[in-house]
Design a protein around this motif. Structure first.
Motif, short mmCIF file in Angstrom:
data_model
loop_
_atom_site.label_atom_id
_atom_site.label_comp_id
_atom_site.label_asym_id
_atom_site.label_seq_id
_atom_site.Cartn_x
_atom_site.Cartn_y
_atom_site.Cartn_z
N ASP A 45 2.06 -1.30 9.14
CA ASP A 45 2.19 0.12 8.79
C ASP A 45 3.66 0.53 8.94
OD1 ASP A 45 1.86 2.78 8.27
OD2 ASP A 45 0.51 3.19 9.95
N LYS A 52 -3.11 6.43 3.70
CA LYS A 52 -2.77 5.03 3.97
C LYS A 52 -3.16 4.62 5.38
CE LYS A 52 1.67 5.26 3.30
NZ LYS A 52 1.78 6.72 3.27
N SER A 53 -2.79 5.42 6.37
CA SER A 53 -3.06 5.05 7.76
C SER A 53 -4.56 5.03 8.05
CB SER A 53 -2.35 6.00 8.73
OG SER A 53 -0.95 5.82 8.65
N LEU A 108 0.88 -1.17 0.00
CA LEU A 108 0.00 0.00 0.00
C LEU A 108 0.91 1.21 0.00
CD1 LEU A 108 -2.90 1.10 0.19
CD2 LEU A 108 -2.67 1.05 2.68
N SER A 130 2.20 -1.22 4.30
CA SER A 130 2.17 0.19 3.93
C SER A 130 3.57 0.79 3.96
CB SER A 130 1.28 0.95 4.91
OG SER A 130 1.59 2.32 4.92
#
Length: 309
Positions: free
Chosen positions: A160, A43-44, A35, A190
């Motif tokens: 993440d 994204k988050s 991502l 991500s």
């Protein structure tokens, strides 16, 4: 086959501003999906909604076919989450912390010890079982964060920026661990760093300004814009003025004693053939030749600048 992750028209608004709009993702099998997006792209927000941390304004999320909004407890049993800053209790030992996480994940009491041991083994933490987390290096703290994300054997593991802030040796170890996990789990990873996504992922989703601007294979992403530079490594490199004489070559940058970046016009296949011919005739001894993957930044810029449809 039921998709491990599926989002439909996922949108979220903070006050009057849309953070993300109409995000559609489908992951059907194990492996690593990247991502990608610049900082602040959304994204988050997307990951927090997928993991049930944040309720979306519009749209649906399905984890292994389970509607996250209608049946959150069952859906979350299928999810492991590693935030950018791992949720560690640093005054606990690794064993104490992972046991606590196993209880949070509602693992049956008689299976907790084996679940902790398996997570430690997969993340190479066994020899630090009784060490306080606050006394671990950054790389091993990241391993503990990954261990808590997989202790309940979820179908989907969301990470993440998992390699953010690690030194080069820790980066190599973290990448290997993520690849190992992706053999049995689907991993949504991500990052805003293109090289990291390129190294780890076969599929890529790109979000910019809250909208999806790309969703395809890593190869398709690499080929989105034709590279106009070739990386050339030689055992017996000439002066760069000799390389510029090759038809089609426009500029040469010296990257190291034996590695050059060669810019060109025209067909990359034709220029590559000419460089190889010149190498044979003049004894340059080419050891490696190929497109400059560092110029993926050009693709990123082009996609980022697209106006959302």
């Amino acid at each position: 086959m039921t998709a491990i992750l599926k989002t439909e028209h996922l949108s979220h608004r903070y006050a009057s501003t849309w953070a993300i709009r109409d995000i559609n993702i489908e992951i059907a099998q194990s492996g690593i999906v990247g991502l990608l997006g610049s900082n602040g792209a959304g994204k988050s927000t997307t990951m927090n909604i997928i993991c049930g941390v944040l309720n979306q304004t519009e749209g649906n999320v399905f984890i292994n076919g389970i509607d996250l909004r209608k049946n959150p407890e069952e859906a979350k049993k299928q999810i492991g989450f590693l935030p950018q800053n791992p949720p560690l209790y640093t005054d606990l030992t690794i064993d104490e912390y992972l046991t606590f996480c196993a209880h949070l994940r509602l693992i049956e009491k008689n299976k907790i010890r084996s679940a902790v041991e398996e997570a430690k083994e997969r993340c190479s933490l066994g020899h630090f079982s009784t060490r306080l987390i606050k006394n671990l290096s950054g790389g091993y703290r990241q391993r503990v964060g990954i261990a808590q994300a997989i202790i309940h054997k979820p179908k989907l593991v969301v990470m993440d920026e998992p390699t953010n802030g690690l030194d080069p040796n820790q980066l190599i170890e973290a990448r290997k661990l993520i690849r190992d996990i992706a053999i049995e789990h689907s991993v949504l990873l991500s990052s805003h760093i293109l090289s990291e996504i390129n190294l780890l992922c076969k599929e890529i989703i790109m979000i910019e300004s809250g909208r999806m601007v790309f969703s395809d294979s890593m190869d398709a992403f690499n080929n989105y814009v034709q590279s106009k530079a070739i990386l050339l490594r030689m055992d017996n490199p000439p002066a760069k003025t000799e390389i510029v004489k090759v038809p089609g070559v426009t500029q040469v940058d010296v990257l190291s004693e034996k590695q050059y970046r060669v810019y060109f016009d025209g067909s990359p296949e034709e220029v590559t053939d000419r460089l190889i011919t010149a190498s044979v005739e003049q004894g340059w001894k080419i050891k490696e030749i190929g497109p400059d993957k560092g110029l993926l930044d050009d693709v990123f810029k082009q996609l980022s600048s697209q106006s959302p449809q």
